[in-house]
Design an enzyme around this catalytic site. Structure first.
Site, mmCIF file in Angstrom:
data_model
loop_
_atom_site.group_PDB
_atom_site.id
_atom_site.type_symbol
_atom_site.label_atom_id
_atom_site.label_comp_id
_atom_site.label_asym_id
_atom_site.label_seq_id
_atom_site.Cartn_x
_atom_site.Cartn_y
_atom_site.Cartn_z
ATOM 1 N N TRP A 114 43.713 -1.654 27.554
ATOM 2 C CA TRP A 114 42.824 -0.526 27.856
ATOM 3 C C TRP A 114 42.141 -0.704 29.208
ATOM 4 C CZ3 TRP A 114 45.114 2.428 24.912
ATOM 5 C CH2 TRP A 114 45.473 2.067 23.605
ATOM 6 N N ASP B 87 33.356 -0.389 28.927
ATOM 7 C CA ASP B 87 34.043 0.225 27.794
ATOM 8 C C ASP B 87 33.762 -0.644 26.578
ATOM 9 O OD1 ASP B 87 35.783 1.160 25.869
ATOM 10 O OD2 ASP B 87 37.586 1.016 27.101
ATOM 11 N N LYS C 68 35.864 3.210 15.873
ATOM 12 C CA LYS C 68 35.821 1.799 15.495
ATOM 13 C C LYS C 68 34.578 1.528 14.639
ATOM 14 C CE LYS C 68 39.176 1.094 18.572
ATOM 15 N NZ LYS C 68 40.563 0.742 18.271
#
Length: 356
Positions: free
Chosen positions: A102, A169, A193
């Site tokens: 990511w 992030d 999440k």
């Protein structure tokens, strides 16, 4: 049979969130209308959005500190684009730490806007650790990092002191541990999440850093536009925002981030202790960088995989297969996963040892 959900995301959420969300779909606030059919401009939903945004700042300790919380769409992947749009100056540059898939995706998007410097990368070692002792160029417009790497099971345990805006992030460990969140200028996280279902993305931004790029930003991609419209520049993802609010309320009732951090450490310690003790298993990530959210491990002998797979499935365990790009196993232990579920996995690992 009770299921023990280790899915990496979308993932396990508190049972009470499912129950309250289900009731809201049938009848929201005793209005006779479903949450799915009410106007996002209605008094009832505006109250949901206002409370969710305020509760984010309260839990992170960022009230009265110049931050705004936004619930946007497009996933964290859209933030890969929005970050440089809103922070990289015309003819400017940005600095990135490459710690996984990511982070690499964020770097790819930033390169469309200007010079993008990768200060360090653990890619040559298949992202099995967090790089250390790197230097961030002082003339960068911002520094971007990824706090937790779901695929490879690594987590940043500390963050660099930088002279430019610090962007992180936190998609897979937001609200899971205590940090000085005021050190960050932008925090963003996909909800799926620790916060809610897929469909919304949290962005927490220090307002004073915006509007300094010298570039024209399309309204839908402009944080200032979203702030001015109180996170309703367009129709927001109503259901994911509501479910996120319920999850934040659950966390606050539990005792907040400090309390969930203790629980998460206990879960991680229990599983990693078994991975290290049991000769049939090996951890993948460097010891000092192991993630409390995503434990990655493999069997020392691949011939035991079929037997192990049959055993954990029979025990009601779900979602521990490793990411398709790396294989092995990944146990995602997000906030709502009870420690009892971790004990079930440990018991299966010990049973395998006895039967080999």
């Amino acid at each position: 049979m009770k299921k023990h959900n280790y899915s990496a995301g979308p993932c396990i959420l508190p049972q009470e969130v499912f129950e309250k969300s289900a009731q809201a779909i049938i009848d929201f606030n005793q209005s006779g209308l479903s949450l799915l059919e009410i106007s996002h401009r209605s008094k009832d939903f505006v109250a949901v959005m206002d409370e969710a945004r305020a509760l984010v700042l309260e839990l992170l300790g960022l009230e009265e500190k110049g931050y705004q919380a936004l619930f946007l769409a497009g996933g964290a992947s859209l933030e890969f684009l929005m970050i440089p749009y809103n922070l990289m100056k015309v003819n400017g540059k940005a600095a990135y730490l490459d710690t996984g898939t990511w982070a690499s995706g964020a770097i790819k998007e930033a390169k469309h806007f200007g010079e993008t410097i990768v200060v360090a990368s653990s890619k040559p070692e298949n992202y099995n650790h967090i790089p250390k002792n790197y230097t961030v160029p002082s003339d960068a417009d911002y520094f971007h990092c990824t706090s937790n790497n779901t695929i490879f099971g690594t987590q940043m345990k500390s963050f660099p002191e930088v002279s430019m805006p610090l962007v992180c992030d936190m998609s897979s460990d937001i609200f899971s541990r205590s940090l000085d969140f005021s050190k960050f200028d932008i925090i963003y996280a996909g909800a799926q999440k620790n916060m809610g279902p897929a469909g919304t993305t949290l962005v927490v931004v220090k307002e004073e850093i915006l509007g300094k790029t010298g570039r024209t930003i399309p309204g839908m991609l402009n944080y200032q536009e979203h702030i001015s419209k109180e996170s309703m520049y367009n129709t927001p993802p109503v259901f994911p925002v509501y479910a996120s609010l319920l999850t934040l309320q659950w966390l606050k009732k539990l005792g907040g981030i400090a309390e969930i951090e203790k629980i998460n450490e206990a879960k991680a310690n229990l599983l990693y202790a078994e991975i290290d003790r049991n000769p049939l298993f090996k951890g993948v990530a460097a010891l000092e960088d192991r993630s409390n959210m995503n434990a990655t491990f493999v069997l020392a002998n691949p011939e035991h995989e079929a037997k192990f797979d049959a055993m954990w499935k029979a025990a009601g365990i779900s979602g521990i297969a490793g990411h398709r790009s790396v294989g092995g196993y990944r146990a995602s232990m997000y906030n709502a996963l009870p420690i009892e579920s971790v004990q079930v996995l440990v018991d299966v690992m010990q049973e395998l040892e006895k039967n080999i």
